[in-house]
Motif scaffolding. Sequence first.
Motif, PDB file in Angstrom:
ATOM      1  N   LYS A   1     -66.468 -28.712  69.685  1.00 51.37           N
ATOM      2  CA  LYS A   1     -66.020 -29.039  71.040  1.00 51.37           C
ATOM      3  C   LYS A   1     -64.735 -28.265  71.312  1.00 51.37           C
ATOM      4  CE  LYS A   1     -69.092 -32.377  71.264  1.00 51.37           C
ATOM      5  NZ  LYS A   1     -70.306 -32.259  71.983  1.00 51.37           N
ATOM      6  N   ILE A   2     -64.514 -27.923  72.566  1.00 55.51           N
ATOM      7  CA  ILE A   2     -63.338 -27.130  72.902  1.00 55.51           C
ATOM      8  C   ILE A   2     -62.432 -27.848  73.888  1.00 55.51           C
ATOM      9  CG2 ILE A   2     -64.460 -24.917  72.485  1.00 55.51           C
ATOM     10  CD1 ILE A   2     -64.720 -24.657  75.564  1.00 55.51           C
ATOM     11  N   GLU A   3     -61.166 -27.405  73.890  1.00 56.98           N
ATOM     12  CA  GLU A   3     -60.175 -27.824  74.880  1.00 56.98           C
ATOM     13  C   GLU A   3     -59.310 -26.610  75.180  1.00 56.98           C
ATOM     14  OE1 GLU A   3     -57.754 -31.225  73.944  1.00 56.98           O
ATOM     15  OE2 GLU A   3     -59.438 -32.240  72.990  1.00 56.98           O
TER      16      GLU A   3
ATOM     17  N   LYS B   1     -58.704 -24.504  71.962  1.00 52.44           N
ATOM     18  CA  LYS B   1     -58.743 -25.289  70.728  1.00 52.44           C
ATOM     19  C   LYS B   1     -60.190 -25.634  70.440  1.00 52.44           C
ATOM     20  CE  LYS B   1     -57.352 -29.648  70.793  1.00 52.44           C
ATOM     21  NZ  LYS B   1     -56.517 -30.870  70.706  1.00 52.44           N
ATOM     22  N   VAL B   2     -60.614 -25.388  69.208  1.00 52.99           N
ATOM     23  CA  VAL B   2     -61.969 -25.732  68.789  1.00 52.99           C
ATOM     24  C   VAL B   2     -61.870 -26.823  67.737  1.00 52.99           C
ATOM     25  CG1 VAL B   2     -64.123 -24.893  67.811  1.00 52.99           C
ATOM     26  CG2 VAL B   2     -62.714 -23.355  69.167  1.00 52.99           C
ATOM     27  N   LYS B   3     -62.544 -27.949  67.982  1.00 52.47           N
ATOM     28  CA  LYS B   3     -62.606 -29.045  67.025  1.00 52.47           C
ATOM     29  C   LYS B   3     -63.950 -28.952  66.308  1.00 52.47           C
ATOM     30  CE  LYS B   3     -60.064 -32.237  69.968  1.00 52.47           C
ATOM     31  NZ  LYS B   3     -60.149 -33.532  70.667  1.00 52.47           N
TER      32      LYS B   3
ATOM     33  N   ASP C   1     -66.315 -29.741  62.647  1.00 52.62           N
ATOM     34  CA  ASP C   1     -66.466 -30.897  61.762  1.00 52.62           C
ATOM     35  C   ASP C   1     -65.386 -30.927  60.685  1.00 52.62           C
ATOM     36  OD1 ASP C   1     -68.708 -31.779  63.121  1.00 52.62           O
ATOM     37  OD2 ASP C   1     -70.109 -30.778  61.764  1.00 52.62           O
ATOM     38  N   TYR C   2     -64.765 -29.770  60.407  1.00 52.41           N
ATOM     39  CA  TYR C   2     -63.860 -29.675  59.270  1.00 52.41           C
ATOM     40  C   TYR C   2     -62.424 -29.335  59.616  1.00 52.41           C
ATOM     41  CZ  TYR C   2     -68.465 -29.354  57.217  1.00 52.41           C
ATOM     42  OH  TYR C   2     -69.769 -29.599  56.882  1.00 52.41           O
ATOM     43  N   GLU C   3     -62.180 -28.822  60.814  1.00 53.75           N
ATOM     44  CA  GLU C   3     -60.831 -28.379  61.147  1.00 53.75           C
ATOM     45  C   GLU C   3     -60.645 -28.296  62.658  1.00 53.75           C
ATOM     46  OE1 GLU C   3     -60.165 -24.311  59.847  1.00 53.75           O
ATOM     47  OE2 GLU C   3     -62.240 -23.819  60.254  1.00 53.75           O
ATOM     48  N   ILE C   4     -59.394 -28.134  63.045  1.00 52.76           N
ATOM     49  CA  ILE C   4     -59.032 -27.860  64.431  1.00 52.76           C
ATOM     50  C   ILE C   4     -58.306 -26.526  64.432  1.00 52.76           C
ATOM     51  CG2 ILE C   4     -57.656 -28.570  66.409  1.00 52.76           C
ATOM     52  CD1 ILE C   4     -58.059 -31.476  65.488  1.00 52.76           C
ATOM     53  N   VAL C   5     -58.792 -25.596  65.273  1.00 54.42           N
ATOM     54  CA  VAL C   5     -58.257 -24.241  65.285  1.00 54.42           C
ATOM     55  C   VAL C   5     -57.870 -23.865  66.708  1.00 54.42           C
ATOM     56  CG1 VAL C   5     -58.764 -21.840  64.716  1.00 54.42           C
ATOM     57  CG2 VAL C   5     -59.854 -23.655  63.424  1.00 54.42           C
ATOM     58  N   TRP C   6     -56.700 -23.244  66.873  1.00 49.75           N
ATOM     59  CA  TRP C   6     -56.247 -22.708  68.148  1.00 49.75           C
ATOM     60  C   TRP C   6     -56.258 -21.185  68.063  1.00 49.75           C
ATOM     61  CZ3 TRP C   6     -54.853 -25.192  72.609  1.00 49.75           C
ATOM     62  CH2 TRP C   6     -54.623 -26.570  72.533  1.00 49.75           C
ATOM     63  N   PHE C   7     -56.670 -20.506  69.120  1.00 48.69           N
ATOM     64  CA  PHE C   7     -56.540 -19.059  69.167  1.00 48.69           C
ATOM     65  C   PHE C   7     -56.554 -18.591  70.625  1.00 48.69           C
ATOM     66  CE2 PHE C   7     -60.885 -20.207  68.118  1.00 48.69           C
ATOM     67  CZ  PHE C   7     -61.591 -19.649  69.144  1.00 48.69           C
ATOM     68  N   PRO C   8     -56.055 -17.367  70.873  1.00 45.16           N
ATOM     69  CA  PRO C   8     -56.013 -16.843  72.246  1.00 45.16           C
ATOM     70  C   PRO C   8     -57.408 -16.551  72.786  1.00 45.16           C
ATOM     71  CG  PRO C   8     -54.525 -15.624  70.810  1.00 45.16           C
ATOM     72  CD  PRO C   8     -55.355 -16.501  69.939  1.00 45.16           C
ATOM     73  N   MET C   9     -57.602 -16.748  74.073  1.00 44.14           N
ATOM     74  CA  MET C   9     -58.883 -16.487  74.718  1.00 44.14           C
ATOM     75  C   MET C   9     -59.338 -15.043  74.525  1.00 44.14           C
ATOM     76  SD  MET C   9     -60.361 -19.040  76.283  1.00 44.14           S
ATOM     77  CE  MET C   9     -61.390 -18.168  77.447  1.00 44.14           C
TER      78      MET C   9
END
Length: 70
Positions: free
Chosen positions: A28-30, A39-41, A43-51
């Motif tokens: 899922k994204i925010e 932000k991508v959630k 099953d194992y982590e939350i990751v942020w990165f530039p579009m």
Amino acid sequence: MIRDLMIAEKNGYTICLSIDDGSTYKGKIEFSENKKLIKVKTDYEIVWFPMENISHYSIIYNFSKDEKES
């Protein structure tokens, strides 16, 4: 791309993203407030990165049984 991803965020769709370094994420994204970070959630982590680091995306739609029959 951003319009599709904003619809996916609003509806809670799962997204598969390929990043320009070769990594992939599914979850899922925010968006950040300025829509430049995602932000991508998973099953194992939350990751942020530039579009701008997204090289490819796919949206996974879940259809209910009733939607398939119509």
